[in-house]
Each structure stands twice: as C-alpha cells, then as structure tokens.
Design an enzyme around this catalytic site. Sequence first.
Site, PDB file in Angstrom:
ATOM      1  CD  GLU A 277      -3.188  -1.371   1.914  1.00 11.37           C
ATOM      2  OE1 GLU A 277      -4.469  -1.847   1.279  1.00 11.37           O
ATOM      3  OE2 GLU A 277      -2.743  -0.737   3.059  1.00 11.37           O
TER       4      GLU A 277
ATOM      5  CD  GLU B 283      -4.216  -5.200   1.895  1.00 12.68           C
ATOM      6  OE1 GLU B 283      -4.569  -5.075   2.361  1.00 12.68           O
ATOM      7  OE2 GLU B 283      -3.449  -5.542   1.467  1.00 12.68           O
TER       8      GLU B 283
END
Length: 494
Positions: free
Chosen positions: A162, A270
């Site tokens: 991320e 995710e």
Amino acid sequence: MLRTAYFKTIAVLVTAILSFAIAFQAHAFTKGADVSWLTEMEANGYRFYDDNGTERDLFEILKEHGMDSIRLRVWVNPNGGWSGISDTIAKAQRAKAAGMRILIDFHYSDSWADPGQQTKPAAWANLSMEDLMSQVWWHTRDSLTAIKNAGITPEWVQVGNETNNGMLWDDGRASVNMQNYAWLTNSGYEAVKEVFPNAQVVVHLANCHDNANFRWIFDGLTNNGGKFDIIGASSYPMHSGLDWQTANNNCLSNLNDMVSRYDRDVMVVELGVPWDQPDAQDVVADVISKVRAVNNGRGLGVFYWEPQGQNFSGYTLGTWNPNTGRPTAALDAFLEGASGGGGSDSSGGTGLSEGRYAIISRFSGKALDVEGNSTSDGANLVQWSYGGGANQQFDIASLGDGTFSIRPAHSGKSLDVYGFSTENGGDIRQWSYLNGVNQRWRIEAVEDGYYKIVSVHSGKALDVYAWDSNNGANIAQWDDLGGTNQQWQFRRID
C-alpha cells in the site's frame, strides 16, 4: 524426406499447443486469501470449522470455497517473529502442500506498512539512501533465497505494501522524492528477478476507487524508470466513503485505466467486507466480477484479506463468524455461482449445498436409481419412478476443487464411469469409492433449477440413454448436447 517434414510439422504444432497451454495457465484467474495471521491465531487457540461445524485445516476450507492461492506478508524483524521469514516459510509450506499458488508481500518494515505509516525497520533507521537501497536488495534476495531453499516457488512477489505515498519514509516518501521511491522499488524488483526470474513483481496501492492517486504514483514510477509487472490494489468498498456500488464501479474504471495507461495486468490483492454485513456476499461477488470484467482479460484475480480473522486483533472484515467459527456467506462468493443471502455451502459454484438428494430427470420425471437396490460393486444406474428408497437418494459431497462425489445412500459407494470409459454410451455404475477421476463429477447449473452432471474423467454428461422414458432405462455418459435427458433436478432430502 517427407517423413522428416511430417515429424517436424508435428513438433511445431505440439510446441505451439504447449505454449498456448502454458500461457493459458499463467493467466488463469486467481482467487485467494492473505492468511498471514494464521500461525499467530492458532498459537492463541483459534480453530477453524467448515460449513458443517467440523474442525478442519484452514487451507482445505478455503479450497472448498473456490480459492487456489495464498498471500503472505514478510516483515524484517517483527515482534514475536510473526510474519518474519521463518514464520512466512512455515505457512508457505502448508500452502504448497495444499496445492495452492503463492504471493509473497514485502512490507519493508518491522510492522504494518500502509498509506498512514511506512516506517523503516529499526535496524535501517539511520542508513544513507545508498545503504537503504542495498538493504532492500539484500533483505528481498535473502528472504526469497530462504523461501527457494525451502522448496517454494512464488508466482508473484509484492515490492512494498500500500505504497500510496512511497515507502521507507522519509527517504522513500514519494511526495518528497519520487526518484528515491522508484530506486527503492527497483532494488526490490531486481532482487526478486535474481532469485525467481519468472516471478511477477507487484506494486500495490490502497483505495482501488482512487484513480488520481494511482495515476500519480505510477506516472511517477514510470517517469523515473521504476520497474513493475503488475499493478495491485486494495478494495475495502464499505470503508471507502462511498456506497459500495459506486466504489466498485470506480475500482473497475481505475483498473481499466491502469491497463490502458501503463500496459500492465492488474489484480486486487486485498479485499475486505464486515463479516456481519447483510450484503457481504453480494459485495465480494461484485468485486470478483468487476476484476473479471477488466478489459482484454487483464484482471488477474482477487485476494481476500485475512478471511479467517474472527475479530482477531479487532479485525472485523473477515468471512468467518466469530461466534460460530464457521464461514459466512461472504466466502461463498469465491464459488462464483452460489446465490446471495443465506448460509454457506460447498457447491463449487453451483449454489447447490452438500447433502442428500433425490436426482430427477427433467426429460422423464423419473429418479436416478441403483438397479435392484444392489449394494454390490458394478450395479447399474437406471431411472425409476421415485418411491423414496435409499437407493434413489444420493449424498453429494464436495471434493474441495469444485468437483463432487455422488454416493448412493443405501450402499455408500460412488457413481462411477465404468471401466474408465471415455466413449459415448459408457455405463454409469456404482463402485467402492476410490477417489478415481472417473468418480469425480462437476455439477453445472443450466436453468430453472436444473443441472448437468459432468464426468471430470471424460467430460461427458450423465444421460438417460436413448431418450428412454421407461422404468429401468440405462444411465450412461454422452457428449453434452443440451437435451433435457441430460438435465437433472436435485430434490433435497431433509
């Protein structure tokens, strides 16, 4: 000379076919889960139960719900060793033993790396930029070498987690120095290719719905020579600040933009939805369908984040009910066909739950029947007017890969393509269950509550032979022609 030319032609054709098969396999749509908490949860007494309440290995349950891949994070020097390289290898070996594909996710931190924190490992805190690049290379290389030495070959490796504003702050903070972020990414990329030349390297951002951030980061990487093979995204639709339908639509639009703008495949690495959200299954199913809909087939797959979470460490976006220890309907979305609403099943995508059924021909209205109520190996399968006998009732059980065994209730044996026949008209008989491929079946929805029953061994369909409507008509296999004599209704026996 002619013979030589003939064999050369055959060789070229075989090579072409194999190349196509390999390419197809490499692009098979991935459905998986990040289960990095697993060993820590088990050490804290967590156990995992299947739809029927039976304690099982987590990987088996995930496979029964359509998953084929596992994602595992790597931290540098984590507290307690959880998600350190040794712990990651232990989980990767279990995933490999279960026949699952593997994605390794490097955070380049001692703990969580995400849009709000990209903290350097304590041991790297005071390094120069040059030494920091060196540590990224060595950490990635050494970790992957250990993984390789353990007999594991990951298909994908994620360089950073991320990284919406870069990683290893402040040196690698993209808003401060995009060039540094690109250099750090390349250090990881080159180390991956050193150990696993065929692994695909993923650069991963949060907020799949936020196209502006994706463009900023990947423009920055591209303009600074950054290397990456796949663009990964996180999708938490119900925590996006948007309604989930809008979030998912924006995600698809963004993924299509990434494909066209950077000529890269994309993947949702995710995904999370509150376990007790009534629409959870629909939300997850919609994300999967959106990734499948990416232009030119370049959406590679979807990984759910810690589906087994059960409120562990306060995480409430799993797909297990923490009160029962069983999967919720959200996990069924990975079966791609289980209907929304209601409980979990093991249908392999049909929406048909495991259990006991009478199986009725759409053509004749008669029931699948073991002739003469026989309990012997080799007894014929026929059709007969339904009388409620146990020889007309069948136990349907998932085999964990989208296929099923079908077992007569009175004998406990298995429906079997007799003699491993691949011919039209091959007999369907009962035989002691040996887990042979000729005893494995796909159950495929047709319409109006009817299904085809297809042999995994031959690819042919269960068929009322010769369109015979009489009691005692033989059940055989035949090429799938779409006739009603190859369509069946499953009536649940309570």
